[in-house]
Design a protein around this motif. Structure first.
Motif, PDB file in Angstrom:
ATOM      1  N   LEU A 110      56.369  41.805  48.119  1.00 58.62           N
ATOM      2  CA  LEU A 110      55.044  42.295  47.739  1.00 58.62           C
ATOM      3  C   LEU A 110      55.065  42.917  46.344  1.00 58.62           C
ATOM      4  O   LEU A 110      54.151  42.684  45.532  1.00 58.62           O
ATOM      5  N   GLU A 111      56.106  43.721  46.068  1.00 53.31           N
ATOM      6  CA  GLU A 111      56.207  44.354  44.754  1.00 53.31           C
ATOM      7  C   GLU A 111      56.340  43.305  43.648  1.00 53.31           C
ATOM      8  O   GLU A 111      55.742  43.429  42.574  1.00 53.31           O
ATOM      9  N   ARG A 112      57.133  42.268  43.916  1.00 56.06           N
ATOM     10  CA  ARG A 112      57.345  41.237  42.898  1.00 56.06           C
ATOM     11  C   ARG A 112      56.106  40.374  42.681  1.00 56.06           C
ATOM     12  O   ARG A 112      55.931  39.804  41.593  1.00 56.06           O
ATOM     13  N   SER A 113      55.284  40.272  43.716  1.00 50.68           N
ATOM     14  CA  SER A 113      54.078  39.446  43.582  1.00 50.68           C
ATOM     15  C   SER A 113      52.875  40.249  43.093  1.00 50.68           C
ATOM     16  O   SER A 113      51.782  39.692  42.935  1.00 50.68           O
ATOM     17  N   ALA A 114      53.062  41.556  42.887  1.00 53.87           N
ATOM     18  CA  ALA A 114      51.950  42.389  42.401  1.00 53.87           C
ATOM     19  C   ALA A 114      51.639  42.043  40.950  1.00 53.87           C
ATOM     20  O   ALA A 114      52.469  41.471  40.231  1.00 53.87           O
ATOM     21  N   PRO A 115      50.442  42.360  40.473  1.00 58.19           N
ATOM     22  CA  PRO A 115      50.087  42.079  39.077  1.00 58.19           C
ATOM     23  C   PRO A 115      51.071  42.727  38.100  1.00 58.19           C
ATOM     24  O   PRO A 115      51.553  43.836  38.354  1.00 58.19           O
ATOM     25  N   PRO A 116      51.387  42.072  36.992  1.00 56.85           N
ATOM     26  CA  PRO A 116      52.364  42.626  36.035  1.00 56.85           C
ATOM     27  C   PRO A 116      51.902  43.944  35.428  1.00 56.85           C
ATOM     28  O   PRO A 116      52.727  44.698  34.910  1.00 56.85           O
ATOM     29  N   GLU A 117      50.597  44.211  35.463  1.00 59.17           N
ATOM     30  CA  GLU A 117      50.104  45.479  34.914  1.00 59.17           C
ATOM     31  C   GLU A 117      50.721  46.683  35.630  1.00 59.17           C
ATOM     32  O   GLU A 117      50.898  47.752  35.032  1.00 59.17           O
ATOM     33  N   LEU A 118      51.080  46.518  36.895  1.00 58.76           N
ATOM     34  CA  LEU A 118      51.679  47.635  37.631  1.00 58.76           C
ATOM     35  C   LEU A 118      53.084  47.933  37.113  1.00 58.76           C
ATOM     36  O   LEU A 118      53.470  49.095  36.961  1.00 58.76           O
ATOM     37  N   ALA A 119      53.852  46.889  36.841  1.00 59.33           N
ATOM     38  CA  ALA A 119      55.195  47.097  36.283  1.00 59.33           C
ATOM     39  C   ALA A 119      55.095  47.734  34.898  1.00 59.33           C
ATOM     40  O   ALA A 119      55.888  48.617  34.547  1.00 59.33           O
ATOM     41  N   ALA A 188      41.228  44.712  41.866  1.00 60.97           N
ATOM     42  CA  ALA A 188      41.053  46.091  42.325  1.00 60.97           C
ATOM     43  C   ALA A 188      42.362  46.880  42.185  1.00 60.97           C
ATOM     44  O   ALA A 188      42.357  48.079  41.869  1.00 60.97           O
ATOM     45  N   MET A 189      43.484  46.216  42.374  1.00 59.34           N
ATOM     46  CA  MET A 189      44.775  46.867  42.249  1.00 59.34           C
ATOM     47  C   MET A 189      45.023  47.314  40.807  1.00 59.34           C
ATOM     48  O   MET A 189      45.505  48.432  40.542  1.00 59.34           O
ATOM     49  N   VAL A 190      44.682  46.450  39.848  1.00 57.42           N
ATOM     50  CA  VAL A 190      44.866  46.782  38.432  1.00 57.42           C
ATOM     51  C   VAL A 190      43.955  47.951  38.044  1.00 57.42           C
ATOM     52  O   VAL A 190      44.366  48.867  37.328  1.00 57.42           O
ATOM     53  N   THR A 191      42.716  47.930  38.527  1.00 55.40           N
ATOM     54  CA  THR A 191      41.788  49.018  38.226  1.00 55.40           C
ATOM     55  C   THR A 191      42.304  50.345  38.781  1.00 55.40           C
ATOM     56  O   THR A 191      42.281  51.376  38.088  1.00 55.40           O
ATOM     57  N   ARG A 192      42.763  50.314  40.021  1.00 57.33           N
ATOM     58  CA  ARG A 192      43.277  51.549  40.633  1.00 57.33           C
ATOM     59  C   ARG A 192      44.528  52.033  39.917  1.00 57.33           C
ATOM     60  O   ARG A 192      44.719  53.248  39.721  1.00 57.33           O
ATOM     61  N   CYS A 193      45.357  51.118  39.481  1.00 61.41           N
ATOM     62  CA  CYS A 193      46.573  51.482  38.746  1.00 61.41           C
ATOM     63  C   CYS A 193      46.221  52.189  37.443  1.00 61.41           C
ATOM     64  O   CYS A 193      46.831  53.199  37.084  1.00 61.41           O
ATOM     65  N   ALA A 194      45.222  51.679  36.741  1.00 63.39           N
ATOM     66  CA  ALA A 194      44.797  52.300  35.486  1.00 63.39           C
ATOM     67  C   ALA A 194      44.271  53.710  35.729  1.00 63.39           C
ATOM     68  O   ALA A 194      44.526  54.636  34.935  1.00 63.39           O
ATOM     69  N   GLU A 195      43.566  53.903  36.829  1.00 61.96           N
ATOM     70  CA  GLU A 195      43.054  55.238  37.158  1.00 61.96           C
ATOM     71  C   GLU A 195      44.207  56.212  37.429  1.00 61.96           C
ATOM     72  O   GLU A 195      44.174  57.371  36.997  1.00 61.96           O
ATOM     73  N   ALA A 200      47.472  60.774  35.568  1.00 61.46           N
ATOM     74  CA  ALA A 200      48.819  61.335  35.428  1.00 61.46           C
ATOM     75  C   ALA A 200      49.146  61.682  33.985  1.00 61.46           C
ATOM     76  O   ALA A 200      49.889  62.633  33.719  1.00 61.46           O
ATOM     77  N   MET A 201      48.604  60.940  33.040  1.00 57.82           N
ATOM     78  CA  MET A 201      48.922  61.170  31.633  1.00 57.82           C
ATOM     79  C   MET A 201      48.141  62.336  31.039  1.00 57.82           C
ATOM     80  O   MET A 201      48.521  62.868  29.993  1.00 57.82           O
TER      81      MET A 201
END
Length: 233
Positions: A110-119, A188-195, A200-201
């Motif tokens: 699952l982690e490897r198939s997630a969008p590259p934006e998360l990595a 939706a995963m990429v959007t949530r990751c950006a949030e 955090a920053m």
């Protein structure tokens, strides 16, 4: 007339003859035999007075043999129970490891198939944490930055840096959990990751210039660290 002293051996021989003549030796031997007979008779009487415990001793021996057999049986049962316990524990551990291995394999996929934006987000958070750890450190006692250069205004930033780093670590964990969500659409995963990254920053930007951070992908890490040093000083 002076009496003549005979040599000692001769005197002893004469004394022995005198004793033999008077019968004292035989009398002494008779007394010794009588005393020995008296002691033997007393021992015989004492032996005869002992109770006959043959049946009791046999019963005690039988009880001892029974208890020994019971002990051997209990020891065998204990060893058997211990063996079964170890086998059951081993089966449980193997089953748990098998399930955990299968679970970790699926999570890895699952982690490897997630969008590259998360990595990329994880890399950014890790890089920000490195900047906070290595580039923004002020020694209040010496009034010097972590580079050794004296600073004009010293602020108590150690606790704030620690809180910012803790928030970065929480964000990294949240993104890893997000990557394991196989039901959320990629967009939706990429959007949530950006949030998550933006939230955090926010505390980290108290120590890292936003302008410099926006240029981080176009500059070597060493240059960014050097510029952050100058910014802090």
């Amino acid at each position: 007339m002076k009496q003549q002293n005979n040599p000692l051996p001769e005197r002893l021989a004469a004394l022995e003859l005198l004793v033999n003549d008077t019968g004292l030796v035989d009398e002494l031997k008779a007394r010794q035999r009588a005393e020995a007979d008296k002691r033997r008779a007393a021992l015989a009487a004492e032996l005869k007075a002992l109770p006959n415990r043959e049946r009791e001793l046999a019963a005690l021996a039988k009880d001892a043999a029974h208890e020994h057999a019971a002990l051997e049986k209990a020891a065998t049962q204990y060893r058997e129970a211990e063996r079964r316990d170890k086998e059951a524990t081993a089966r449980a551990v193997i089953a748990a490891l098998t399930d955990e291995g299968a679970r970790q394999a699926i999570l890895t996929k699952l982690e490897r198939s997630a969008p590259p934006e998360l990595a990329d987000a994880l890399d950014d958070l890790s890089f920000a944490d490195g900047l906070l750890r290595n580039a923004v450190r002020t020694d209040e006692t010496a009034n010097r930055s972590w580079t050794g250069v004296q600073v004009k205004a010293v602020t108590s930033n150690i606790d704030a840096i620690g809180a910012a780093r803790a928030q970065l670590a929480e964000a990294q964990g949240a993104i890893r959990e997000l990557a394991r969500d196989g039901l959320m659409p990629s967009e939706a995963m990429v959007t949530r990751c950006a949030e998550i990254v933006a939230a955090a920053m926010e505390p980290a930007f108290a120590f890292i210039p936003r302008k410099l951070w926006d240029l981080r992908h176009d500059k070597p890490a060493s240059d960014i660290v050097a510029e952050v040093r100058g910014y802090v000083q």
